[in-house]
Write a protein that holds these residues in place. Structure first.
Motif, short mmCIF file in Angstrom:
data_model
loop_
_atom_site.label_atom_id
_atom_site.label_comp_id
_atom_site.label_asym_id
_atom_site.label_seq_id
_atom_site.Cartn_x
_atom_site.Cartn_y
_atom_site.Cartn_z
N SER A 1 4.78 9.39 5.80
CA SER A 1 3.52 8.29 5.95
C SER A 1 3.35 7.68 6.98
O SER A 1 2.41 7.45 7.60
CB SER A 1 3.63 7.33 4.75
N ASP B 1 2.13 7.06 -6.91
CA ASP B 1 1.05 8.25 -7.37
C ASP B 1 1.55 9.55 -7.23
O ASP B 1 1.27 10.34 -7.98
CB ASP B 1 -0.13 8.08 -6.48
N GLU C 1 0.68 -1.33 -0.02
CA GLU C 1 0.01 0.09 0.14
C GLU C 1 0.75 1.31 0.04
O GLU C 1 0.49 2.21 -0.65
CB GLU C 1 -0.91 0.01 1.15
N ALA D 1 0.94 4.32 -3.10
CA ALA D 1 0.82 5.67 -2.63
C ALA D 1 1.97 6.41 -3.22
O ALA D 1 2.15 7.53 -3.68
CB ALA D 1 0.50 5.98 -1.30
#
Length: 297
Positions: A291, A115, A108, A112
């Motif tokens: 993050s 992106d 995950e 991200a």
């Protein structure tokens, strides 16, 4: 021969006058003359002749000029490419991880990251703590994620998170029915699924030793995912990082918390130092840290 000499020669050839070329290069005219003389001495030929009308290229100078220009253009292109490498996140970044992190956290997180940085290619690999540290120190990896403490003192570690180890037991196991945290002393007679050398294994071995018992090892594994699957099949119990137990409700095992003061692990991001990181590696490092600061595993 150096770039200052080549720049001096090309500038004088372009302007035709030493005074103008010196001013544009930001050097004194005597300094410019010394650069030209040094270049001619290196090449063993005259490149320029001074006349009342200015500096004129000799035949040798005419022949050498396009080569000097190409050399300076190639150097500028190489410098620009290196500048892009250190300032613009693009290209490959090599990240090594422990399997538990690679399987349960990175999918995950990397999605991200891509992106935000589509021009960066993360190259991921897994290994043991010792292997990953050695590969970072040797330059084969830009970054790695391992448990603390560090084995090497020549690497930089930034703590990412700390978590408890929990007991993974087969669905419906007696320890689940206690409905409370358990001490490791209550586990010592259970069949164990272990990875030799891991913190959880050491904790179970110490608990057995404290009770004067030999660990009942049912299966030895070399990876955390296989360990979890063995528990699902009812072969024994195991100590897992909390990260691996987050989705246990959808798996075939139960989780039992260990009493306060039980084994924990600290996870860190490791590299050789900021000066060794490319722009892509710095971007991934910052993204991981930020993050996880916002959302702990």
């Amino acid at each position: 021969m150096n770039t200052e000499q080549l720049k001096a020669f090309v500038q004088v050839a372009r302007e035709g006058r030493l005074t103008v070329a010196a001013r544009q290069l930001g050097v004194s005219q005597p300094g410019l003359s010394r650069q030209l003389q040094a270049l001619e001495t290196e090449l063993g030929v005259r490149l320029l002749v001074r006349t009342p009308g200015g500096a004129v290229l000799t035949d040798a100078g005419e022949r050498f000029l396009p080569h000097a220009r190409r050399a300076l253009e190639a150097l500028a292109a190489g410098t620009a490419e290196l500048g892009a490498l250190t300032t613009t996140p693009r290209g490959t970044v090599a990240l090594g991880t422990l399997q538990s992190v690679g399987t349960y956290l990175l999918p995950e997180l990397v999605r991200a990251f891509k992106d935000h940085y589509p021009e960066v290619l993360p190259r991921l690999s897994e290994g043991t703590h010792e292997e990953l540290e050695a590969r970072v120190a040797g330059g084969a990896l830009d970054l790695c994620i391992v448990n603390l403490p560090m084995r090497r003192v020549d690497l930089v570690a930034q703590k990412l998170w700390e978590e408890e180890l929990v007991l993974a037991v087969p669905r419906g196991h007696r320890l689940t029915k206690l409905k409370r945290p358990v001490a490791l002393a209550e586990v010592v007679e259970e069949p164990l699924v272990v990875i030799p050398g891991m913190a959880g294994t050491h904790a179970l071995e110490a608990a057995c030793e404290a009770r004067g018992l030999k660990p009942r090892v049912a299966v030895e594994m070399d990876n955390a995912e296989g360990l979890r699957r063995m528990v699902e099949r009812g072969l024994g119990v195991a100590l897992l990082p909390g990260l691996m137990a987050r989705d246990h409700a959808s798996r075939g095992f139960d989780v039992v918390e260990v009493e306060k003061g039980g084994p924990r692990r600290q996870v860190a991001l490791v590299h050789r130092g900021e000066e060794y990181l490319t722009a892509a590696a710095r971007a991934l490092k910052t993204f991981i840290v930020d993050s996880l600061r916002r959302s702990r595993p």
